[in-house]
Write a protein that holds these residues in place. Structure first.
Motif, short mmCIF file in Angstrom:
data_model
loop_
_atom_site.label_atom_id
_atom_site.label_comp_id
_atom_site.label_asym_id
_atom_site.label_seq_id
_atom_site.Cartn_x
_atom_site.Cartn_y
_atom_site.Cartn_z
N CYS A 42 5.12 4.58 -6.75
CA CYS A 42 4.97 5.00 -7.85
C CYS A 42 3.67 5.83 -8.37
N PRO A 43 4.65 6.61 -9.08
CA PRO A 43 3.60 8.03 -9.64
C PRO A 43 2.44 6.87 -10.58
N GLY A 44 1.20 7.93 -11.01
CA GLY A 44 0.22 7.75 -11.00
C GLY A 44 -0.88 6.28 -11.12
N ALA A 45 -0.35 5.64 -10.18
CA ALA A 45 -0.38 4.23 -9.49
C ALA A 45 -2.44 5.24 -8.72
N LEU A 46 -1.99 6.56 -7.94
CA LEU A 46 -3.68 6.91 -7.20
C LEU A 46 -3.39 8.29 -7.90
N VAL A 47 -4.85 8.14 -8.79
CA VAL A 47 -5.93 8.80 -9.74
C VAL A 47 -6.81 9.41 -9.53
N ARG A 48 -7.03 11.02 -9.54
CA ARG A 48 -8.03 11.63 -8.39
C ARG A 48 -9.54 11.69 -9.81
N GLN A 92 1.00 -1.01 0.00
CA GLN A 92 0.25 -0.41 0.20
C GLN A 92 0.92 1.00 0.07
N VAL A 93 1.61 0.97 1.21
CA VAL A 93 3.14 2.54 1.02
C VAL A 93 3.37 2.72 -0.66
N PHE A 94 3.78 1.63 -0.92
CA PHE A 94 4.61 1.80 -2.40
C PHE A 94 3.47 2.48 -3.48
N ALA A 95 2.53 2.08 -3.18
CA ALA A 95 1.32 2.31 -4.72
C ALA A 95 0.98 3.95 -4.55
N ASP A 96 0.80 4.21 -2.52
CA ASP A 96 0.80 5.63 -2.89
C ASP A 96 1.90 6.63 -2.81
N VAL A 107 -15.10 -0.87 -4.51
CA VAL A 107 -14.30 -0.83 -2.99
C VAL A 107 -14.31 0.53 -2.50
N LEU A 108 -14.83 1.08 -1.46
CA LEU A 108 -13.76 2.30 -0.30
C LEU A 108 -13.51 1.86 0.11
N GLY A 109 -11.71 2.34 0.08
CA GLY A 109 -11.03 1.64 1.79
C GLY A 109 -9.55 1.89 1.53
N GLN A 110 -8.75 1.25 2.51
CA GLN A 110 -7.47 1.69 2.32
C GLN A 110 -6.96 0.36 3.04
N TYR A 150 -11.76 0.71 -7.33
CA TYR A 150 -11.31 0.46 -5.55
C TYR A 150 -10.47 2.28 -5.37
N PHE A 151 -11.50 2.34 -4.75
CA PHE A 151 -11.36 3.70 -4.51
C PHE A 151 -10.55 4.05 -2.45
N SER A 152 -9.95 5.03 -3.15
CA SER A 152 -8.44 5.50 -1.41
C SER A 152 -9.68 6.21 -0.10
#
Length: 684
Positions: A14-20, A7-11, A175-178, A190-192
């Protein structure tokens, strides 16, 4: 299960792994494409620190009106976007996670010590980094969410797996979670939770699994194997140390360095399809001759790709008079443990007699648990014979104040006796075959009195006349090995009532029995007629305060304390949201904080006792926003300590003063040694 470092690696790596994204537009597209309402499955436990705003005062016992208001805004934000919310909460701590649960509770006790040091040093509210949420936030959140129209379930397995099962079975929107597990599961949206804002509009970010996989040079079906090689709740990260060192040539100190190295190792294997043979071969490479580790990778992979054994049945579930989503509950894989699971030996009541009525009680409890109608610890006690409770905000250096653990032990023992069928009433010198509950790693029996020759009282047997307890107390280190705590019969005419009568009997005929059983469990000798005359949402207040008043080792409750509790309760109805939010106390008193914490623990226990007794009191009347506000209590507590009159405590409101006197008369109505005396405060 949790994947170490993913999870920390993705956040962060990893640029672009979390997109608004525009979740309302995505939901509308989903509706048009599939012609059904978009359902978002939410990790309920992950939401607790969002529902309770960390900027809101938390040390006083809870700002419950603000909590309720904020939770309603959360639900409304998604409803306005055309999204239906289904919340799933953890309902059990699986045996494999007990050690981690204990470690976290011990860390919390260190935080509690820091909280009191902070209060005593400057007399102010502690900083947010010491946040310690009020007890039973999970159950209160479940009830509040249902009030707001959301669908709520409480799982029988680890919640992340239950969430994924529900998502797949009903082909949900997302899914909404962390939780790193949601990156491994086959979830499209999968929403953050950490990225969510809902106060002014609805903003959120979505994980791009394909982008993450490209950076790691893996395919999505490789991620369950990555979970095995990084470590999780099944395969401990520490057990992989030799393997990690072999592929990196050193001992990695940072997950950000280790995870890409493990991904390269996996990529170089050029695995084209995930089969049992591939998993077995990988296991041989990693664990070699360590036979005790064989089979663990297969277990992890099966849980991630949902190839566990098929469930044996599906239970239809209804809640609060309306049918739940698609007229069914969670998939059976989420409702019941598999044969051989480490959650329970079997899905059956092990403390009852196996009769048809006993099975009906078992099903009724499971149904109420699943629909979040009762606290999760009731099913955990009835089915698995265990009780777990984290630390309260208690000052372990104050010898004049009790700790919640021993303070409420007499009530817990009665609760255990009720759920196990009467406590110590039979010869249990030989453990019964039906007694074992959760795991052979913990003892099922213990000698109660080794010096005694009596076969009746010399043995405590888990599931027959005892339960396993993990009850945290600040100032003491909680052990992984549980306490074996005796269940006690209720002191009632005819003995301890059977659960069949309380749960299955005709409501009109057993209403008084339920209430009498509740009072017996609570060691309450208040005048029942007097208690019935007060408003329903004040009864819990009177029961808990009367229990405090009876406690003599040490005798800690002062009349000024009672006055503060009563004054805030009767004034709460006249304090609108705006006035509650503007309220600020001059200083934080350590004893007042401790007192409020004990009270909220009492509230939580009353909810459990009420549930076990077949709910003689309406659960809605036991919710803290009906009778308690922490900051308002602390303000009244300081006033009461300074000698304020009843009229001053009640804001000179005539109706509030009348309610105050009624409640105080009730609390002392059956306490002969104390009586009702106004020796501390005048009415002028």
């Amino acid at each position: 299960m949790g994947v170490k470092g993913l999870q920390v690696f993705a956040d962060t790596n990893c640029p672009g792994a979390l997109v608004r994204v525009n979740i309302a537009k995505l939901a509308a597209d989903f509706h048009r494409r599939f012609d059904r309402k978009p359902v978002l499955v939410v990790d309920g436990m992950g939401c607790l620190r969002i529902f309770y705003n960390p900027k809101t005062p938390w040390v006083y016992g809870g700002q419950w009106k603000e909590f309720l208001n904020r939770l309603k805004r959360f639900v409304d934000a998604f409803t306005s976007a055309g999204i239906e919310l289904v919340f799933i909460f953890d309902g059990v701590v699986e045996t494999s996670k007990v050690a981690e649960w204990v470690r976290r509770r011990n860390d919390e006790m260190k935080t509690v010590a820091k909280i009191y040091r902070s209060i005593k040093e400057d007399g102010r509210h502690p900083q947010t980094n010491l946040l310690h949420l009020p007890p039973s936030m999970s159950f209160y959140s479940q009830q509040a969410l249902k009030m707001c129209g959301a669908t709520v379930y409480c799982s029988f397995i680890e919640a992340d797996r239950a969430i994924f099962h529900y998502y797949k079975k009903y082909q949900c929107f997302g899914v909404l979670g962390q939780d790193s597990d949601f990156l491994v599961f086959d979830i499209h949206n999968y929403f953050s939770l950490n990225s969510l804002y809902f106060e002014r509009g609805l903003g959120i970010k979505r994980y791009d699994k394909e982008r993450l996989c490209r950076q790691l040079r893996l395919q999505p079906f490789h991620l369950p194997l990555l979970a095995c090689l990084m470590g999780n709740d099944v395969i401990a990260h520490a057990k992989l140390g030799s393997f990690h060192q072999s592929i990196t040539g050193t001992t990695p100190n940072k997950m950000a360095d280790l995870l890409p190295a493990v991904a390269r190792f996996l990529s170089d294997l050029q695995i084209q399809i995930l089969t049992p043979e591939v998993v077995e071969d990988l296991e041989q490479r990693v664990f070699g001759r360590a036979q005790h580790m064989w089979g663990l990778m297969d277990k992890v992979v099966r849980q991630y790709i949902m190839t566990e054994p098929e469930p044996h049945k599906v239970v239809d579930v209804t809640s609060t008079g309306r049918q739940q989503h698609q007229k069914q509950g969670l998939p059976q894989t989420s409702l019941q443990s598999k044969s051989g699971s480490n959650v329970a030996s079997e899905d059956r009541p092990t403390s009852q007699d196996g009769s048809a009525s006993s099975q009906q009680v078992f099903q009724a409890i499971r149904r109420a648990h699943l629909n979040a109608e009762i606290p999760a610890r009731i099913d955990n006690l009835f089915s698995h014979h265990l009780y777990q409770r984290g630390p309260a905000i208690e000052d372990c250096t104050d010898s004049t104040m009790p700790s919640a653990g021993p303070l409420f032990e007499p009530i817990r023992k009665k609760l255990y006796g009720l759920l196990l069928g009467g406590g110590l009433q039979e010869d249990v010198s030989v453990p019964q075959a039906s007694a074992p509950a959760t795991s052979s790693s913990f003892p099922d029996t213990i000698d109660k009195n080794p010096a005694s020759s009596s076969p009746v009282t010399s043995r405590l047997v888990v599931g027959v006349n005892a339960v396993r307890e993990w009850v945290a107390q600040p100032g003491r280190t909680l052990a992984v090995e549980p306490e074996i705590t005796e269940a006690e019969p209720l002191d009632m005419p005819g003995g301890t009532p059977r659960l069949e009568a309380l749960w299955l009997g005709p409501q009109a005929e057993v209403r008084s029995l339920k209430f009498e059983t509740f009072l017996a469990c609570m060691h309450c000798d208040l005048d029942p007629a007097q208690l019935q005359r007060i408003p329903a949402h004040f009864r819990l207040l009177c029961v808990v305060l009367q229990y405090f008043e009876k406690h003599t080792a040490p005798r800690f409750l002062r009349e000024t304390d009672v006055d503060a509790f009563l004054a805030q309760a009767v004034c709460l109805t006249t304090h609108y949201m705006a006035s509650v939010m503007k309220l600020r106390v001059d200083r934080v008193d350590p004893r007042g904080v401790h007192l409020a914490s004990l009270f909220m623990r009492g509230v939580s226990l009353v909810c459990s006792v009420n549930a076990a007794c077949g709910r003689p009191l309406d659960m809605a009347d036991l919710m803290p926003w009906r009778f308690f506000d922490g900051e308002l209590f602390h303000a009244k507590y300081l006033m009461s300590q300074d000698g304020a009159s009843v009229e001053q405590l009640c804001d000179r409101n005539v109706a509030a003063v009348e309610d105050f006197r009624l409640l105080k008369t009730c609390i002392y109505s059956r306490t002969p040694a104390t009586g009702y005396q106004q020796h501390a405060h005048s009415d002028s």
